[in-house]
Design an enzyme around this catalytic site. Structure first.
Site, short mmCIF file in Angstrom:
data_model
loop_
_atom_site.label_atom_id
_atom_site.label_comp_id
_atom_site.label_asym_id
_atom_site.label_seq_id
_atom_site.Cartn_x
_atom_site.Cartn_y
_atom_site.Cartn_z
N PRO A 225 0.83 -1.21 0.00
CA PRO A 225 0.00 0.00 0.00
C PRO A 225 0.86 1.26 0.00
O PRO A 225 1.89 1.30 0.67
CB PRO A 225 -0.78 -0.13 1.32
CG PRO A 225 -0.01 -1.08 2.16
CD PRO A 225 0.74 -1.98 1.23
N MET A 226 0.45 2.22 -0.79
CA MET A 226 1.19 3.48 -0.87
C MET A 226 0.19 4.64 -0.91
O MET A 226 -0.75 4.62 -1.70
CB MET A 226 2.06 3.50 -2.12
CG MET A 226 3.18 2.49 -2.07
SD MET A 226 4.22 2.55 -3.55
CE MET A 226 3.16 1.70 -4.71
N VAL A 227 0.43 5.63 -0.07
CA VAL A 227 -0.44 6.80 0.01
C VAL A 227 -0.46 7.52 -1.33
O VAL A 227 0.57 7.72 -1.96
CB VAL A 227 0.04 7.76 1.12
CG1 VAL A 227 -0.81 9.01 1.16
CG2 VAL A 227 0.00 7.06 2.47
N GLU B 153 -4.63 3.35 2.23
CA GLU B 153 -5.42 3.33 3.46
C GLU B 153 -6.62 4.26 3.34
O GLU B 153 -6.49 5.41 2.94
CB GLU B 153 -4.56 3.78 4.64
CG GLU B 153 -5.33 3.90 5.93
CD GLU B 153 -4.50 4.51 7.05
OE1 GLU B 153 -4.77 4.18 8.21
OE2 GLU B 153 -3.59 5.31 6.76
N CYS C 141 0.98 3.01 9.99
CA CYS C 141 1.13 4.41 9.56
C CYS C 141 1.53 5.30 10.73
O CYS C 141 0.80 5.38 11.72
CB CYS C 141 -0.18 4.91 8.95
SG CYS C 141 -0.04 6.61 8.32
N LYS D 278 -0.91 -4.91 8.84
CA LYS D 278 0.46 -4.42 8.66
C LYS D 278 0.88 -3.73 9.94
O LYS D 278 0.14 -2.91 10.48
CB LYS D 278 0.52 -3.43 7.49
CG LYS D 278 1.90 -2.81 7.30
CD LYS D 278 1.89 -1.75 6.21
CE LYS D 278 1.25 -0.48 6.72
NZ LYS D 278 1.28 0.63 5.80
N HIS E 269 6.26 -3.53 8.21
CA HIS E 269 6.90 -2.38 7.57
C HIS E 269 8.20 -2.16 8.33
O HIS E 269 8.21 -1.59 9.41
CB HIS E 269 5.97 -1.17 7.67
CG HIS E 269 6.47 0.02 6.93
ND1 HIS E 269 5.76 1.17 6.84
CD2 HIS E 269 7.60 0.23 6.23
CE1 HIS E 269 6.43 2.06 6.13
NE2 HIS E 269 7.54 1.49 5.75
#
Length: 179
Positions: free
Chosen positions: A11-13, A36, A110, A149, A177
């Protein structure tokens, strides 16, 4: 959903949108994660079929704002990532999308202030009982695989202990992560 020996797009913002996920799949990604999405935001959405482009859109009520978009082509490979600090909201959010995605992921990694200030993301790492509540609530009530995650904790021992606690909830996969 099988994670063993798979190439996964993390996942990447602001990047994990439908076009990017489809492109990543064309280049060999077996599993792709959406960015997210906060449970509060998703719970303000209606599911709509966009026949013009062949997608399933989750649109914020009273607006044209598409919060999450997916399509049949990725149904068996896309993971929907939730930002949450509450088991009931996490479940309600997952129930909105579970028929359109391959799995649901809880973001516990995050470190951004918007996430941590709401008790989400990395803030969950210091609340193992809440982690257990969220993950077991999802596992008990969904047929869709549940993953999560986390980030590395201050010590390797603490990270391993948390991972063991999470494993006992029955999640399908745990990502770390490592940054």
């Amino acid at each position: 959903m099988e994670y063993r020996n798979k190439l996964v797009l993390a996942p990447m913002v602001r990047v994990g949108t439908l076009p990017f996920r489809l492109l990543a799949a064309q280049y060999g990604a077996d599993i792709t994660y959406g960015e997210e999405i906060i449970d509060h935001k998703m719970l303000k959405c209606d599911r709509q079929i966009n026949e013009l482009i062949g997608s399933t859109d989750f649109v914020e009520k009273g607006t044209k704002n598409v919060v999450f978009r997916t399509c049949d082509e990725e149904k068996d490979t896309v993971v929907f990532q939730i930002g949450t600090s509450d088991a009931v909201r996490a479940l309600a959010t997952a129930q909105l999308v579970c028929n359109d995605v391959a799995a649901v992921d809880i973001n516990m990694g995050c470190p951004k202030s918007f996430s941590v200030s709401g008790g989400m993301g990395a803030a969950l790492l210091s609340k193992p009982e809440l982690i257990h509540d969220i993950l077991t609530t999802l596992r008990r009530n969904l047929n869709t695989p549940v993953t999560c995650k986390i980030r590395l904790l201050k010590s390797p021992h603490d990270t391993v202990e948390l991972a063991r606690r999470i494993e006992k909830t029955g999640v399908s996969a745990l990502a770390v992560h490592g940054r």
